[in-house]
Write a protein that holds these residues in place. Structure first.
Motif, PDB file in Angstrom:
ATOM      1  N   LEU A  61       7.219   7.662   8.752  1.00  0.00           N
ATOM      2  CA  LEU A  61       8.384   8.407   7.901  1.00  0.00           C
ATOM      3  C   LEU A  61       9.297   7.100   7.745  1.00  0.00           C
ATOM      4  O   LEU A  61       9.932   6.497   8.275  1.00  0.00           O
ATOM      5  CB  LEU A  61       9.244   9.573   7.868  1.00  0.00           C
ATOM      6  CG  LEU A  61       8.357  10.632   6.810  1.00  0.00           C
ATOM      7  CD1 LEU A  61       6.665  10.992   7.541  1.00  0.00           C
ATOM      8  CD2 LEU A  61       9.349  11.889   6.771  1.00  0.00           C
ATOM      9  N   ASP A  62       9.822   6.852   6.035  1.00  0.00           N
ATOM     10  CA  ASP A  62      10.981   5.864   6.308  1.00  0.00           C
ATOM     11  C   ASP A  62      12.698   6.403   6.220  1.00  0.00           C
ATOM     12  O   ASP A  62      12.618   7.285   5.134  1.00  0.00           O
ATOM     13  CB  ASP A  62      11.318   5.332   4.419  1.00  0.00           C
ATOM     14  CG  ASP A  62      12.522   4.859   4.547  1.00  0.00           C
ATOM     15  OD1 ASP A  62      13.087   4.020   5.299  1.00  0.00           O
ATOM     16  OD2 ASP A  62      12.252   3.528   3.473  1.00  0.00           O
ATOM     17  N   VAL A  63      13.411   6.941   7.455  1.00  0.00           N
ATOM     18  CA  VAL A  63      14.138   7.897   7.950  1.00  0.00           C
ATOM     19  C   VAL A  63      15.464   7.477   7.527  1.00  0.00           C
ATOM     20  O   VAL A  63      15.810   6.731   7.946  1.00  0.00           O
ATOM     21  CB  VAL A  63      14.096   8.721   8.833  1.00  0.00           C
ATOM     22  CG1 VAL A  63      14.756   9.966   9.316  1.00  0.00           C
ATOM     23  CG2 VAL A  63      12.653   8.943   9.226  1.00  0.00           C
ATOM     24  N   THR A  64      15.896   8.532   6.761  1.00  0.00           N
ATOM     25  CA  THR A  64      17.261   8.269   6.555  1.00  0.00           C
ATOM     26  C   THR A  64      18.394   9.110   6.683  1.00  0.00           C
ATOM     27  O   THR A  64      17.798  10.712   6.919  1.00  0.00           O
ATOM     28  CB  THR A  64      17.825   7.915   4.963  1.00  0.00           C
ATOM     29  OG1 THR A  64      17.473   7.440   4.470  1.00  0.00           O
ATOM     30  CG2 THR A  64      19.283   7.883   4.190  1.00  0.00           C
ATOM     31  N   VAL A  65      19.790   8.671   7.731  1.00  0.00           N
ATOM     32  CA  VAL A  65      20.567  10.587   8.147  1.00  0.00           C
ATOM     33  C   VAL A  65      21.679  10.097   7.675  1.00  0.00           C
ATOM     34  O   VAL A  65      22.304   9.049   7.279  1.00  0.00           O
ATOM     35  CB  VAL A  65      20.977   9.874   9.224  1.00  0.00           C
ATOM     36  CG1 VAL A  65      22.011  10.666   9.944  1.00  0.00           C
ATOM     37  CG2 VAL A  65      20.152   9.845  10.601  1.00  0.00           C
ATOM     38  N   LEU A  66      22.617  11.287   6.290  1.00  0.00           N
ATOM     39  CA  LEU A  66      23.318  10.561   6.222  1.00  0.00           C
ATOM     40  C   LEU A  66      24.622  11.645   7.107  1.00  0.00           C
ATOM     41  O   LEU A  66      24.918  13.005   7.655  1.00  0.00           O
ATOM     42  CB  LEU A  66      23.599  12.419   4.632  1.00  0.00           C
ATOM     43  CG  LEU A  66      24.463  12.274   4.276  1.00  0.00           C
ATOM     44  CD1 LEU A  66      25.159  10.934   3.018  1.00  0.00           C
ATOM     45  CD2 LEU A  66      24.214  13.835   2.618  1.00  0.00           C
ATOM     46  N   PHE A  67      25.262  11.263   7.406  1.00  0.00           N
ATOM     47  CA  PHE A  67      26.432  11.403   7.329  1.00  0.00           C
ATOM     48  C   PHE A  67      27.735  11.920   6.492  1.00  0.00           C
ATOM     49  O   PHE A  67      27.799  11.040   5.313  1.00  0.00           O
ATOM     50  CB  PHE A  67      27.504  10.466   8.535  1.00  0.00           C
ATOM     51  CG  PHE A  67      26.053   9.853   9.568  1.00  0.00           C
ATOM     52  CD1 PHE A  67      26.713  10.178  10.421  1.00  0.00           C
ATOM     53  CD2 PHE A  67      26.058   8.479   9.670  1.00  0.00           C
ATOM     54  CE1 PHE A  67      25.885   9.343  12.100  1.00  0.00           C
ATOM     55  CE2 PHE A  67      24.903   8.068  10.046  1.00  0.00           C
ATOM     56  CZ  PHE A  67      25.623   8.453  11.911  1.00  0.00           C
ATOM     57  N   ASP A 107      15.722  -0.324  13.968  1.00  0.00           N
ATOM     58  CA  ASP A 107      15.496  -0.542  12.615  1.00  0.00           C
ATOM     59  C   ASP A 107      14.959   0.356  11.576  1.00  0.00           C
ATOM     60  O   ASP A 107      14.631   0.052  10.606  1.00  0.00           O
ATOM     61  CB  ASP A 107      14.629  -1.976  11.776  1.00  0.00           C
ATOM     62  CG  ASP A 107      13.532  -2.248  13.152  1.00  0.00           C
ATOM     63  OD1 ASP A 107      13.076  -1.423  13.777  1.00  0.00           O
ATOM     64  OD2 ASP A 107      13.014  -3.050  13.391  1.00  0.00           O
ATOM     65  N   LYS A 108      14.320   1.561  12.856  1.00  0.00           N
ATOM     66  CA  LYS A 108      13.672   2.630  11.743  1.00  0.00           C
ATOM     67  C   LYS A 108      14.392   3.640  10.869  1.00  0.00           C
ATOM     68  O   LYS A 108      13.389   4.803  10.198  1.00  0.00           O
ATOM     69  CB  LYS A 108      12.517   2.784  12.795  1.00  0.00           C
ATOM     70  CG  LYS A 108      11.325   2.145  13.194  1.00  0.00           C
ATOM     71  CD  LYS A 108      10.704   1.569  12.120  1.00  0.00           C
ATOM     72  CE  LYS A 108       9.151   0.379  12.946  1.00  0.00           C
ATOM     73  NZ  LYS A 108       8.673   0.057  11.491  1.00  0.00           N
ATOM     74  N   VAL A 109      15.658   3.563  11.088  1.00  0.00           N
ATOM     75  CA  VAL A 109      16.211   4.736  10.350  1.00  0.00           C
ATOM     76  C   VAL A 109      17.571   3.930   9.911  1.00  0.00           C
ATOM     77  O   VAL A 109      18.298   3.239  10.434  1.00  0.00           O
ATOM     78  CB  VAL A 109      16.892   5.682  12.224  1.00  0.00           C
ATOM     79  CG1 VAL A 109      18.327   6.960  11.272  1.00  0.00           C
ATOM     80  CG2 VAL A 109      16.118   6.380  12.862  1.00  0.00           C
ATOM     81  N   HIS A 110      17.874   4.338   8.975  1.00  0.00           N
ATOM     82  CA  HIS A 110      18.893   3.737   8.218  1.00  0.00           C
ATOM     83  C   HIS A 110      20.199   5.074   8.203  1.00  0.00           C
ATOM     84  O   HIS A 110      20.290   6.048   7.757  1.00  0.00           O
ATOM     85  CB  HIS A 110      18.395   3.970   6.548  1.00  0.00           C
ATOM     86  CG  HIS A 110      16.853   3.413   6.087  1.00  0.00           C
ATOM     87  ND1 HIS A 110      17.077   1.569   6.579  1.00  0.00           N
ATOM     88  CD2 HIS A 110      15.692   3.934   6.135  1.00  0.00           C
ATOM     89  CE1 HIS A 110      15.613   1.249   6.503  1.00  0.00           C
ATOM     90  NE2 HIS A 110      15.198   3.059   6.089  1.00  0.00           N
ATOM     91  N   PHE A 111      21.231   4.664   8.103  1.00  0.00           N
ATOM     92  CA  PHE A 111      22.735   5.163   8.282  1.00  0.00           C
ATOM     93  C   PHE A 111      22.707   5.039   6.965  1.00  0.00           C
ATOM     94  O   PHE A 111      23.865   4.383   6.130  1.00  0.00           O
ATOM     95  CB  PHE A 111      23.611   5.130   9.480  1.00  0.00           C
ATOM     96  CG  PHE A 111      22.508   5.391  10.718  1.00  0.00           C
ATOM     97  CD1 PHE A 111      21.858   5.752  10.962  1.00  0.00           C
ATOM     98  CD2 PHE A 111      23.792   4.472  11.878  1.00  0.00           C
ATOM     99  CE1 PHE A 111      21.554   6.218  12.170  1.00  0.00           C
ATOM    100  CE2 PHE A 111      23.225   5.018  13.155  1.00  0.00           C
ATOM    101  CZ  PHE A 111      22.473   6.047  13.556  1.00  0.00           C
ATOM    102  N   VAL A 112      23.120   6.274   6.092  1.00  0.00           N
ATOM    103  CA  VAL A 112      24.276   6.093   4.746  1.00  0.00           C
ATOM    104  C   VAL A 112      25.539   7.022   4.798  1.00  0.00           C
ATOM    105  O   VAL A 112      25.336   8.207   5.636  1.00  0.00           O
ATOM    106  CB  VAL A 112      23.276   6.852   3.786  1.00  0.00           C
ATOM    107  CG1 VAL A 112      23.992   7.077   2.598  1.00  0.00           C
ATOM    108  CG2 VAL A 112      22.544   5.902   3.387  1.00  0.00           C
ATOM    109  N   GLU A 113      26.713   6.635   4.358  1.00  0.00           N
ATOM    110  CA  GLU A 113      27.544   8.018   4.110  1.00  0.00           C
ATOM    111  C   GLU A 113      27.743   8.540   2.937  1.00  0.00           C
ATOM    112  O   GLU A 113      27.880   7.855   1.811  1.00  0.00           O
ATOM    113  CB  GLU A 113      29.205   6.910   4.806  1.00  0.00           C
ATOM    114  CG  GLU A 113      29.157   6.512   6.283  1.00  0.00           C
ATOM    115  CD  GLU A 113      30.484   5.822   6.034  1.00  0.00           C
ATOM    116  OE1 GLU A 113      31.059   5.660   5.307  1.00  0.00           O
ATOM    117  OE2 GLU A 113      30.059   4.351   7.320  1.00  0.00           O
ATOM    118  N   GLY A 114      28.159   9.528   3.076  1.00  0.00           N
ATOM    119  CA  GLY A 114      28.212  10.446   1.617  1.00  0.00           C
ATOM    120  C   GLY A 114      29.499   9.834   0.587  1.00  0.00           C
ATOM    121  O   GLY A 114      29.051   9.934  -0.612  1.00  0.00           O
ATOM    122  N   SER A 115      30.442   9.829   1.290  1.00  0.00           N
ATOM    123  CA  SER A 115      31.626   9.080   0.544  1.00  0.00           C
ATOM    124  C   SER A 115      30.998   7.948  -0.274  1.00  0.00           C
ATOM    125  O   SER A 115      32.280   7.028  -1.085  1.00  0.00           O
ATOM    126  CB  SER A 115      32.697   8.710   1.310  1.00  0.00           C
ATOM    127  OG  SER A 115      32.503   7.665   2.185  1.00  0.00           O
TER     128      SER A 115
END
Length: 295
Positions: A61-67, A107-115
């Motif tokens: 899977l292409d994984v994204t984690v939302l902070f 490089d297999k997990v992307h980080f994104v901030e809610g703001s």
């Protein structure tokens, strides 16, 4: 087209240990078409969901984690946004470190901030539309699972494709009740030293022979994969799966003291590399002091 056996293996890895599986057929179709499914996870703070992220990556899977930085500010507004930003940075170090010890490449997990998007005009308009399309009273009086299901069902009305939605079981605290930041011994911290881990595990309630409603030693720390990672060590070297452990525990062939010893040893071994990463990373330590000045 991907082979069915491969697709089923991917699905088994994606869904193991999860509940409320809504949308499996859609995920199966994406995988069967040879496409990359996208996985999105919010509110990362515990070992169990991070184990699932490792599963997602292994399944392709292409994984994204939302902070959820903006959400964290709104629900705990006694801390200014500057402190929330430092805590977001701290958790990025922590999550990246845990995924590293689980064998997940950076490089297999992307980080994104809610703001980064929640203050945009587009997001605000979608929120207003969502408010019109949902029943506020129903949403207010039900749990997270219903709220997510409601949001998912109206996504097509907002112009988005309906998402698949899976949930991981809540991990009870070591004391048997809910984990709490105000009760340090209710949870294992990622950076706890071996002495602290052993004390917390051995003080946790775990009645011999009882599997359900028996604290988190048998129901969560063992079942979630802690012993799966280190299975074969100590007195549990004859077991090949969690199911075998649970069966012997239920039948009284495996004592709670032996199980606790195995869980404590496994946790210490798993988390030791993370403590080493932290000890060598001065930037992480600096950010921690800014994020948690009261510690």
């Amino acid at each position: 087209m991907a082979a069915t056996s491969t697709v089923e293996q991917q699905l088994a890895l994606i869904t193991r240990g999860l509940t409320g599986l809504d949308g499996i057929a859609a995920i199966r179709d994406i995988l069967a078409a040879g496409k990359v499914a996208k996985g999105f996870w919010a509110h990362i703070a515990y070992f169990v969901p991070l184990l699932k992220l490792a599963d997602f990556v292994k399944a392709g899977l292409d994984v994204t984690v939302l902070f959820c930085d903006l959400y964290a500010f709104l629900v705990n507004y006694k801390h200014p946004l500057e402190v929330v930003a430092h805590r977001t940075a701290y958790y990025k170090f922590l999550v990246r470190g845990v995924l590293h010890i689980l064998g997940v490449p950076d490089d297999k997990v992307h980080f994104v901030e809610g703001s980064s998007y929640e203050l945009s005009k587009e997001f605000t308009l979608d929120n207003y539309k969502l408010s019109v399309l949902t029943d506020e009273q129903d949403v207010r009086n039900t749990g997270d699972e219903y709220r997510y299901a409601t949001k998912l069902s109206v996504l097509p009305q907002l112009g988005y494709r309906k998402r698949a939605h899976f949930m991981n079981p809540m991990v009870p605290g070591l004391s048997g009740s809910k984990m709490s930041s105000s009760v340090p011994d209710s949870k294992i911290e990622f950076l706890d030293d071996p002495e602290t881990i052993n004390r917390k595990v051995f003080n946790a309630p775990c009645e011999d022979g009882k599997v359900k409603d028996n604290g988190s030693i048998i129901s969560s720390y063992t079942k979630a994969g802690v012993l799966e990672i280190k299975l074969g060590g100590g007195e549990l070297n004859s077991y090949q799966s969690y199911e075998e452990i649970e069966l012997d525990f239920a039948q009284g062939k495996l004592s709670s003291s032996t199980l606790k010893q195995a869980v404590a040893v496994a946790l210490c071994e798993i988390l030791a590399p993370l403590r080493q990463i932290y000890a060598k990373n001065k930037e992480w330590q600096f950010v921690e002091n800014l994020a948690y000045p009261e510690h």
